[in-house]
Scaffold this active site. Structure first.
Site, PDB file in Angstrom:
ATOM      1  N   SER A 277     -17.662 -29.349   3.740  1.00  0.00           N
ATOM      2  CA  SER A 277     -18.695 -27.851   4.220  1.00  0.00           C
ATOM      3  C   SER A 277     -20.391 -28.529   4.589  1.00  0.00           C
ATOM      4  CB  SER A 277     -18.702 -27.161   3.000  1.00  0.00           C
ATOM      5  OG  SER A 277     -18.979 -25.861   3.514  1.00  0.00           O
ATOM      6  N   ASP A 380     -11.143 -19.375   8.901  1.00  0.00           N
ATOM      7  CA  ASP A 380     -13.162 -19.994   8.570  1.00  0.00           C
ATOM      8  C   ASP A 380     -13.721 -19.710   9.902  1.00  0.00           C
ATOM      9  OD1 ASP A 380     -15.202 -21.357   7.370  1.00  0.00           O
ATOM     10  OD2 ASP A 380     -14.821 -23.150   8.197  1.00  0.00           O
ATOM     11  N   HIS A 410     -11.846 -21.760   4.062  1.00  0.00           N
ATOM     12  CA  HIS A 410     -12.923 -22.701   3.514  1.00  0.00           C
ATOM     13  C   HIS A 410     -12.616 -23.391   2.640  1.00  0.00           C
ATOM     14  CE1 HIS A 410     -16.912 -24.566   5.219  1.00  0.00           C
ATOM     15  NE2 HIS A 410     -17.109 -24.084   3.997  1.00  0.00           N
TER      16      HIS A 410
END
Length: 448
Positions: A277, A380, A410
């Site tokens: 991320s 996502d 995600h």
């Protein structure tokens, strides 16, 4: 579609996380920035380090910067206890290569060249020679390298996720993930505990990532100094007594101590960056700086990077941003709040260099970037921008495949409630297969 359990957990997660973000936005910070910073939140469940081998991996925490909270956790797999590899002519394995089973891989699409052949599995003899479990209060209790078991392993520098404002390198979820990667990939994972926002805004987290790369290079040089000063006679990376540890080695940068695990087992010429991320944004930044520095980082060499659902943004919405803005766990509204907490007010922009990898004035040129594997999830909203970055890399002949996982969200391979799903396991195995191509020792091992 994601399961009902995932949907319910997503609702609960978003409620709590948004509440925490809003509280931090409303809480005024001191006018002077907190340079020391913090690397974990009170609500974060953390896992204690254990320098003896538990579940095949030994861990230790090191605070590497006296002026900030920057720290690392080292994950050393038990495979490091095998005898050093014998040098010799390159030989091909006797058994023919087998195609890796993909029955569990919930992948919808793949983009770019991706060799999914399985690497050779060497049968390694486990040995606990070198374990030091003395019970003296002042003595070291844990693994201590010895000359007989100094097998060199590649280094994987890992940056956790959490939207800049949460997460830690010693959280229960990150500890589990790093242990999994260390064992499967046969690498030393160095998980970075960078400073969090809003206490430390941009570029603190990026600078911390680069500091760790500098620290790794310094460790290699200090290890060489240590050997030349005579400590090599007791074995590369041997543990010292409490009195000996206080004898610092002074180099051009300042005083420091050799980290024995890395000195004994780390091969910095095979360094891989892995970011999760927002950690992927840091990894990409560190890769760019390593490219710009050239040989200044020697002997550290970044040979590849893995970007797991990078936290990329931009002012022009993509199709996934339009369709999936209110998706599971990290929706667009929540992420926008996180960016407001991370970026200084005067720099707040969706096209900030920290978030948009395709801005016009980006340097160095994309063609100089290392091979880059990008992991994306079907549900996502940041998916399309990550794919666009990978496409831009491939246009300039950088090896940059993309793996997109069906019914995934995600951080599907890093969230604590999803770590043991088939998708998370398959994702880790995919990463290992790809990374093995760039960390294999080509002088004595068949190259994949």
């Amino acid at each position: 579609m994601p399961s009902l359990a995932v949907k319910l957990n997503s609702v609960f997660f978003k409620f709590l996380f948004k509440q925490r973000l809003q509280n931090r936005i409303q809480t005024p910070l001191n006018e002077s920035p907190n340079q020391y910073g913090i690397t974990t939140r009170p609500e974060e469940s953390v896992s204690a380090s254990n320098p003896s081998f538990t579940d095949g991996v030994a861990t230790k925490d090191i605070h590497i910067d006296p002026f900030t909270a920057l720290s690392i956790r080292i994950f050393l797999p038990e495979s490091s206890l095998s005898p050093p590899e014998q040098t010799g002519p390159k030989t091909k394995p006797k058994s023919s290569q087998q195609v890796y089973p993909i029955s569990l891989i919930q992948r919808r699409k793949s983009y770019g060249l991706l060799n999914m052949e399985a690497p050779r599995n060497d049968m390694r003899r486990s040995s606990f020679e070198g374990l030091d479990l003395r019970s003296d209060n002042n003595a070291y209790q844990g693994y201590a390298p010895s000359p007989q078991n100094c097998k060199k392993l590649p280094i994987m520098l890992q940056f956790h996720g959490g939207g800049w404002v949460s997460g830690s390198n010693d959280s229960v979820a990150n500890d589990f993930f790093c242990r999994r990667i260390a064992k499967l990939c046969d690498v030393i994972v160095v998980a970075v505990g960078y400073r969090l926002a809003p206490e430390n805004k941009y570029p603190a987290a990026f600078e911390d990532g680069l500091k760790v790369l500098h620290w790794l290079g310094k460790q290699a040089n200090l290890a060489e100094c240590s050997k030349s000063m005579g400590s090599g006679a007791r074995g590369v990376g041997a543990e010292f007594t409490k009195a000996e540890v206080q004898r610092h080695i002074v180099d051009a940068i300042g005083a420091s101590v050799v980290e024995p695990w890395l000195a004994a087992h780390g091969d910095l010429s095979r360094c891989v960056l892995l970011g999760v991320s927002c950690g992927a944004n840091i990894a990409d930044y560190v890769a760019r700086k390593a490219v710009e520095a050239g040989k200044l980082f020697d002997p550290v060499k970044v040979v590849a990077q893995v970007l797991m659902y990078p936290f990329f943004i931009g002012s022009v919405p993509t199709e996934s941003e339009k369709k999936l803005a209110n998706t599971y766990f990290y929706d667009k509204e929540m992420c926008t709040l996180a960016w407001k907490l991370f970026l200084p007010e005067e720099e707040l922009s969706l096209d900030h260099p920290a978030g948009n990898p395709l801005i016009l004035d980006r340097s160095p040129p994309l063609k100089l970037m290392p091979p880059t594997l990008t992991i994306v999830a079907e549900h996502d909203w940041m998916r399309d921008r990550a794919i666009a970055y990978s496409e831009a890399l491939r246009k300039v002949n950088v090896v940059a495949p993309v793996l997109e996982y069906k019914d995934a969200v995600h951080e599907f391979a890093n969230l604590d409630i999803l770590l043991k799903t088939p998708q998370a396991q398959a994702c880790a195995e995919d990463i290992v297969i790809w990374v093995k191509k760039y960390i294999s020792r080509r002088d004595n091992e068949f190259s994949y």
